[in-house]
Design a protein around this motif. Structure first.
Motif, PDB file in Angstrom:
ATOM      1  N   ALA A 143      -6.963 -19.897 -57.727  1.00 15.90           N
ATOM      2  CA  ALA A 143      -7.640 -19.830 -56.431  1.00 15.90           C
ATOM      3  C   ALA A 143      -8.858 -20.741 -56.383  1.00 15.90           C
ATOM      4  O   ALA A 143      -9.247 -21.197 -55.299  1.00 15.90           O
ATOM      5  CB  ALA A 143      -8.043 -18.390 -56.132  1.00 15.90           C
ATOM      6  N   LEU A 146      -8.046 -23.978 -54.564  1.00 13.05           N
ATOM      7  CA  LEU A 146      -7.621 -24.001 -53.171  1.00 13.05           C
ATOM      8  C   LEU A 146      -8.365 -25.083 -52.399  1.00 13.05           C
ATOM      9  O   LEU A 146      -9.574 -25.261 -52.563  1.00 13.05           O
ATOM     10  CB  LEU A 146      -7.878 -22.631 -52.518  1.00 13.05           C
ATOM     11  CG  LEU A 146      -6.906 -21.520 -52.915  1.00 13.05           C
ATOM     12  CD1 LEU A 146      -7.467 -20.159 -52.523  1.00 13.05           C
ATOM     13  CD2 LEU A 146      -5.534 -21.745 -52.285  1.00 13.05           C
ATOM     14  N   GLY A 158       0.035 -23.592 -53.611  1.00 10.71           N
ATOM     15  CA  GLY A 158       0.473 -22.439 -52.834  1.00 10.71           C
ATOM     16  C   GLY A 158       1.698 -21.783 -53.449  1.00 10.71           C
ATOM     17  O   GLY A 158       1.774 -20.553 -53.562  1.00 10.71           O
ATOM     18  N   LEU A 161       0.739 -19.890 -56.658  1.00  9.66           N
ATOM     19  CA  LEU A 161       0.073 -18.623 -56.362  1.00  9.66           C
ATOM     20  C   LEU A 161       1.073 -17.578 -55.866  1.00  9.66           C
ATOM     21  O   LEU A 161       1.061 -16.427 -56.316  1.00  9.66           O
ATOM     22  CB  LEU A 161      -1.031 -18.848 -55.328  1.00  9.66           C
ATOM     23  CG  LEU A 161      -2.343 -19.428 -55.875  1.00  9.66           C
ATOM     24  CD1 LEU A 161      -3.187 -20.010 -54.757  1.00  9.66           C
ATOM     25  CD2 LEU A 161      -3.125 -18.367 -56.639  1.00  9.66           C
ATOM     26  N   ILE A 168      -2.413 -11.844 -56.040  1.00 14.57           N
ATOM     27  CA  ILE A 168      -3.234 -12.939 -55.504  1.00 14.57           C
ATOM     28  C   ILE A 168      -4.016 -12.532 -54.256  1.00 14.57           C
ATOM     29  O   ILE A 168      -4.920 -13.260 -53.823  1.00 14.57           O
ATOM     30  CB  ILE A 168      -2.384 -14.186 -55.178  1.00 14.57           C
ATOM     31  CG1 ILE A 168      -1.434 -13.931 -53.993  1.00 14.57           C
ATOM     32  CG2 ILE A 168      -1.613 -14.642 -56.412  1.00 14.57           C
ATOM     33  CD1 ILE A 168      -0.699 -15.176 -53.525  1.00 14.57           C
ATOM     34  N   LEU A 172      -7.267 -14.471 -52.470  1.00 18.05           N
ATOM     35  CA  LEU A 172      -7.005 -15.149 -51.202  1.00 18.05           C
ATOM     36  C   LEU A 172      -7.957 -14.648 -50.119  1.00 18.05           C
ATOM     37  O   LEU A 172      -8.507 -15.441 -49.342  1.00 18.05           O
ATOM     38  CB  LEU A 172      -5.557 -14.943 -50.763  1.00 18.05           C
ATOM     39  CG  LEU A 172      -4.471 -15.637 -51.574  1.00 18.05           C
ATOM     40  CD1 LEU A 172      -3.109 -15.362 -50.940  1.00 18.05           C
ATOM     41  CD2 LEU A 172      -4.713 -17.150 -51.662  1.00 18.05           C
ATOM     42  N   ARG A 173      -8.151 -13.343 -50.065  1.00 16.33           N
ATOM     43  CA  ARG A 173      -9.047 -12.774 -49.056  1.00 16.33           C
ATOM     44  C   ARG A 173     -10.472 -13.295 -49.244  1.00 16.33           C
ATOM     45  O   ARG A 173     -11.179 -13.567 -48.270  1.00 16.33           O
ATOM     46  CB  ARG A 173      -9.017 -11.245 -49.151  1.00 16.33           C
ATOM     47  CG  ARG A 173      -7.645 -10.650 -48.874  1.00 16.33           C
ATOM     48  CD  ARG A 173      -7.323 -10.590 -47.387  1.00 16.33           C
ATOM     49  NE  ARG A 173      -5.932 -10.301 -47.127  1.00 16.33           N
ATOM     50  CZ  ARG A 173      -5.358  -9.105 -47.244  1.00 16.33           C
ATOM     51  NH1 ARG A 173      -6.052  -8.073 -47.674  1.00 16.33           N
ATOM     52  NH2 ARG A 173      -4.079  -8.956 -46.945  1.00 16.33           N
ATOM     53  N   GLU A 176     -10.636 -16.831 -47.989  1.00 20.71           N
ATOM     54  CA  GLU A 176     -10.542 -16.926 -46.525  1.00 20.71           C
ATOM     55  C   GLU A 176     -11.908 -16.837 -45.845  1.00 20.71           C
ATOM     56  O   GLU A 176     -12.019 -17.083 -44.642  1.00 20.71           O
ATOM     57  CB  GLU A 176      -9.597 -15.844 -45.997  1.00 20.71           C
ATOM     58  CG  GLU A 176      -8.131 -16.160 -46.298  1.00 20.71           C
ATOM     59  CD  GLU A 176      -7.211 -14.968 -46.084  1.00 20.71           C
ATOM     60  OE1 GLU A 176      -7.657 -13.982 -45.461  1.00 20.71           O
ATOM     61  OE2 GLU A 176      -6.056 -15.023 -46.550  1.00 20.71           O
ATOM     62  N   HIS A 186      -6.075 -23.271 -46.546  1.00 23.40           N
ATOM     63  CA  HIS A 186      -5.127 -23.177 -47.662  1.00 23.40           C
ATOM     64  C   HIS A 186      -4.891 -21.713 -48.038  1.00 23.40           C
ATOM     65  O   HIS A 186      -3.752 -21.294 -48.294  1.00 23.40           O
ATOM     66  CB  HIS A 186      -5.666 -23.963 -48.855  1.00 23.40           C
ATOM     67  CG  HIS A 186      -4.646 -24.297 -49.883  1.00 23.40           C
ATOM     68  ND1 HIS A 186      -4.926 -25.053 -51.008  1.00 23.40           N
ATOM     69  CD2 HIS A 186      -3.332 -23.967 -49.998  1.00 23.40           C
ATOM     70  CE1 HIS A 186      -3.837 -25.177 -51.737  1.00 23.40           C
ATOM     71  NE2 HIS A 186      -2.856 -24.518 -51.158  1.00 23.40           N
ATOM     72  N   ALA A 187      -5.963 -20.927 -48.075  1.00 22.40           N
ATOM     73  CA  ALA A 187      -5.839 -19.517 -48.439  1.00 22.40           C
ATOM     74  C   ALA A 187      -5.020 -18.749 -47.406  1.00 22.40           C
ATOM     75  O   ALA A 187      -4.139 -17.950 -47.758  1.00 22.40           O
ATOM     76  CB  ALA A 187      -7.222 -18.900 -48.593  1.00 22.40           C
ATOM     77  N   THR A 190      -1.378 -19.707 -47.682  1.00 22.77           N
ATOM     78  CA  THR A 190      -0.758 -19.137 -48.880  1.00 22.77           C
ATOM     79  C   THR A 190      -0.451 -17.658 -48.682  1.00 22.77           C
ATOM     80  O   THR A 190       0.615 -17.172 -49.090  1.00 22.77           O
ATOM     81  CB  THR A 190      -1.667 -19.340 -50.107  1.00 22.77           C
ATOM     82  OG1 THR A 190      -1.909 -20.749 -50.284  1.00 22.77           O
ATOM     83  CG2 THR A 190      -1.019 -18.799 -51.369  1.00 22.77           C
ATOM     84  N   GLU A 191      -1.351 -16.935 -48.025  1.00 23.85           N
ATOM     85  CA  GLU A 191      -1.071 -15.525 -47.749  1.00 23.85           C
ATOM     86  C   GLU A 191       0.128 -15.390 -46.814  1.00 23.85           C
ATOM     87  O   GLU A 191       0.962 -14.496 -46.983  1.00 23.85           O
ATOM     88  CB  GLU A 191      -2.283 -14.832 -47.132  1.00 23.85           C
ATOM     89  CG  GLU A 191      -2.031 -13.351 -46.921  1.00 23.85           C
ATOM     90  CD  GLU A 191      -3.263 -12.571 -46.506  1.00 23.85           C
ATOM     91  OE1 GLU A 191      -3.090 -11.398 -46.123  1.00 23.85           O
ATOM     92  OE2 GLU A 191      -4.371 -13.124 -46.568  1.00 23.85           O
TER      93      GLU A 191
END
Length: 221
Positions: A143, A146, A158, A161, A168, A172-173, A176, A186-187, A190-191
């Motif tokens: 991460a 990212l 991505g 992950l 992840i 990711l959160r 963000e 990107h985050a 990816t989520e």
């Protein structure tokens, strides 16, 4: 060892160094078809300098045909090379072999390597080799990358992950909320891929941009 076998070995060694890529390709195929411990070091040496992608791929295949007890320690040694291609190709080959004994060699330094191809190869190798109880730590390191690079680079990260699964989500959160819009995009993308692997990276990026635009508009009201 017969004289014929010795002659075949010499021919194969010379073939791997031939100026014609098609000859090198055939030589690598021959070595993989009839594995011989004497070729392991030569194959790894050629991986570090081979300019043609198809030949490098065949060299990797030939290495996978040899016992991992012989190849993995030598490939791990290659990860310390100053030559970027040596590191990236060794990582690529370790990911194909899939021997978990190589995991300790996949260091943070490799995962964040300044060379994009080395980093991408390290990401792919890491998600193949990581033990279950170290997936969260790996997710945190990945991460941190990212927003790095252009679209193909971000797509590779991505995918790496997403391969780790639900672990992840916390990183990711956190990403963000980054002040860097590339990291946030990107985050979010990816989520989205984690939730819908069939969505594709390009649509996920566009959706992430739309979400960010809506969020920015809401803040302005």
């Amino acid at each position: 060892m017969t004289m014929q076998q010795d002659a075949d070995t010499v021919r194969a060694f010379r073939g791997l160094e031939n100026g014609d890529a098609s000859v090198r390709l055939r030589a690598a195929m021959a070595v993989g078809t009839a594995p011989d411990p004497r070729f392991v070091d030569k194959l790894i040496e050629r991986c570090a300098i081979e300019p043609e992608f198809l030949v490098r791929d065949m060299l990797t295949w030939a290495l996978t045909r040899h016992p991992s007890s012989m190849t993995v320690p030598r490939l791990v040694d290659a990860l310390r090379s100053e030559r970027a291609q040596a590191r990236s190709q060794a990582l690529h080959t370790l990911s194909k072999i899939g021997d978990p004994r190589a995991w300790p060699a996949i260091t943070r330094e490799l995962l964040t390597d300044a060379d994009d191809e080395v980093a991408r190869s390290a990401w792919r190798a890491a998600v193949v080799l990581v033990p279950e109880d170290e997936r969260t730590g790996l997710a945190a390191v990945l991460a941190s990358q990212l927003g790095r690079g252009e679209r193909p680079m971000r797509q590779s990260l991505g995918r790496a992950l997403v391969a780790l699964g639900e672990v992840i989500l916390p990183v990711l959160r956190a990403a963000e909320t980054s002040p860097d819009p590339r990291v946030r995009t990107h985050a979010i993308a990816t989520e989205r891929l984690l939730r819908d692997p069939d969505a594709g990276f390009e649509p996920a990026i566009e959706e992430a941009k739309r979400i960010m635009a809506l969020g920015a508009a809401g803040q302005e009201e």
